[in-house]
Design an enzyme around this catalytic site. Structure first.
Site, mmCIF file in Angstrom:
data_model
loop_
_atom_site.group_PDB
_atom_site.id
_atom_site.type_symbol
_atom_site.label_atom_id
_atom_site.label_comp_id
_atom_site.label_asym_id
_atom_site.label_seq_id
_atom_site.Cartn_x
_atom_site.Cartn_y
_atom_site.Cartn_z
ATOM 1 N N LYS A 1 -6.083 23.242 -3.145
ATOM 2 C CA LYS A 1 -5.862 21.814 -2.861
ATOM 3 C C LYS A 1 -6.472 21.456 -1.505
ATOM 4 O O LYS A 1 -6.689 22.339 -0.659
ATOM 5 C CB LYS A 1 -4.382 21.447 -2.848
ATOM 6 C CG LYS A 1 -3.503 22.184 -1.807
ATOM 7 C CD LYS A 1 -3.501 21.625 -0.401
ATOM 8 C CE LYS A 1 -2.602 22.411 0.554
ATOM 9 N NZ LYS A 1 -2.837 22.181 1.975
ATOM 10 N N GLY B 1 -5.575 26.442 4.846
ATOM 11 C CA GLY B 1 -5.110 25.086 4.536
ATOM 12 C C GLY B 1 -5.485 24.638 3.138
ATOM 13 O O GLY B 1 -5.458 23.450 2.830
ATOM 14 N N LEU B 2 -5.818 25.615 2.269
ATOM 15 C CA LEU B 2 -6.212 25.271 0.893
ATOM 16 C C LEU B 2 -5.107 25.571 -0.116
ATOM 17 O O LEU B 2 -5.289 25.368 -1.321
ATOM 18 C CB LEU B 2 -7.487 26.028 0.507
ATOM 19 C CG LEU B 2 -8.750 25.593 1.264
ATOM 20 C CD1 LEU B 2 -9.891 26.586 1.022
ATOM 21 C CD2 LEU B 2 -9.184 24.194 0.834
ATOM 22 N N GLY B 3 -3.980 26.075 0.359
ATOM 23 C CA GLY B 3 -2.793 26.242 -0.499
ATOM 24 C C GLY B 3 -2.915 27.310 -1.566
ATOM 25 O O GLY B 3 -2.213 27.242 -2.576
ATOM 26 N N GLY B 4 -3.765 28.313 -1.350
ATOM 27 C CA GLY B 4 -3.975 29.335 -2.394
ATOM 28 C C GLY B 4 -2.686 30.044 -2.798
ATOM 29 O O GLY B 4 -2.394 30.157 -3.991
ATOM 30 N N SER C 1 0.409 29.069 -2.451
ATOM 31 C CA SER C 1 1.344 28.135 -3.106
ATOM 32 C C SER C 1 0.897 27.844 -4.533
ATOM 33 O O SER C 1 1.720 27.737 -5.450
ATOM 34 C CB SER C 1 1.386 26.813 -2.331
ATOM 35 O OG SER C 1 1.732 27.048 -0.997
ATOM 36 N N ASP D 1 4.381 23.433 -0.191
ATOM 37 C CA ASP D 1 3.229 22.953 -0.966
ATOM 38 C C ASP D 1 3.332 23.280 -2.459
ATOM 39 O O ASP D 1 2.528 22.795 -3.258
ATOM 40 C CB ASP D 1 1.927 23.593 -0.444
ATOM 41 C CG ASP D 1 1.540 23.058 0.931
ATOM 42 O OD1 ASP D 1 2.175 22.089 1.393
ATOM 43 O OD2 ASP D 1 0.598 23.612 1.526
#
Ligand code: C5P
Length: 286
Positions: free
Chosen positions: A9, A99-102, A104, A137
């Site tokens: 994301k 900060g790409l939410g991998g 989550s 997230d």
């Protein structure tokens, strides 16, 4: 064998309120999926009740620290806890700590995949509560590809996908630990009035050129105070791209938008070459 994709994301827009008594911060954030994805493969495991995780990336912890294993434990505890063992293999493509939410996203995919494998279906409220327990997230990923998240991330309103279809992700080798960025935010005395923000949310119908100048990330100031290198990279990227460049989440990923995926791919090639860092052009939303 079941295989699920687990997309990354970006936070196209991220406003952060003052620190709350529970230590978290209220947010108003527009989350959107991007076409960079991990893959989770589910198969029968040997030991009852145990999720055994393997990963093709050596730096990913495969024990209880991993949100896939945590998701499995929380889900197994629902309705008695005696579930068949499951083997999960994670193919890691989303850069970590950026900060790409991998992590989550993997947790949300695990919640979905394990329900299928175990033949159970949680009611959506229960599922949402487990997701929020796993991380701020995670609830978004049950509501992808485009949503405004409020609270600490768990109050979700799905919204139209943005008109721009392409995104350029700049992936500098700078780790930005989320708690440290929030700590710096507090030290700097920051905290946006989130009620006022509700009147100025960005409009998903705008093309890249009009949408980009309306995007804000309140965590840029503390992240750039922690890393001058990241601040300088953003300035250089804006000059080379000739358009605004924003940060996703608590960083260090930076991004800009293009109306078409092909233009994003072309711009990523140019930015990667000129800035000497990894840059990926891919789809925004699905
Ligand atoms: O929930 P998650 O584990 O992703 O949060 C990581 C850290 O980020 C929290 O411990 C907290 O310091 C910070 N955070 C916050 N407010 C949020 C989300 C995260 O302060 N809304």
């Amino acid at each position: 064998m079941l295989t699920l994709r687990s997309t990354a994301k970006v936070n196209l827009y991220l406003r952060v309120g003052p620190r709350r008594p529970d230590g978290f911060h209220g947010l108003v954030s527009w989350f959107c999926s991007v076409g960079l994805e991990d893959e989770l493969e589910f198969g029968p495991g040997e030991v009852r009740g145990v999720i055994s995780l393997t990963c093709d990336h050596p730096e990913v912890p495969c024990d209880e620290r991993n949100l896939i294993v945590k998701a499995g434990a929380l889900l197994a505890a629902e309705g008695g806890g005696d579930r068949p063992g499951v083997r999960v293999h994670l193919r890691k493509r989303i850069p970590m700590g950026g900060g790409l939410g991998g992590g989550s996203s993997n947790a949300a995919a695990a919640l979905r995949g394990l329900q299928q494998v175990w033949g159970i279906q949680l009611d959506p409220e229960r599922e949402a509560r487990i997701a929020a327990q796993l991380g701020s997230d995670v609830p978004f990923f049950l509501n992808a590809p485009s949503a405004i998240c409020r609270g600490r991330g768990e109050r979700i309103t799905r919204v139209a996908q943005p008109v721009p279809k392409g995104i350029v992700l700049l992936l500098p080798p700078i780790a930005m630990p989320t708690p440290a960025v929030y700590r710096k935010f507090d030290e700097m005395g920051l905290g946006t009035d989130l009620e006022a923000v509700e009147r100025t949310l960005p409009d998903p119908r705008l093309r890249a050129e009009e949408l980009l100048p309306t995007l804000v990330n309140d965590l840029e100031a503390p992240a750039f105070a922690i890393s001058k290198e990241l601040a300088q990279l953003r300035d250089r990227a804006e000059k080379v791209a000739g358009r605004p460049v924003r940060m996703s989440g608590s960083g260090s990923t930076l991004f800009t938008l293009c109306d078409e995926v092909a233009s994003a791919e072309g711009m990523a090639a140019r930015l990667g070459r000129d800035l000497g860092i990894r840059a990926v052009g891919c789809a925004l939303g699905i």
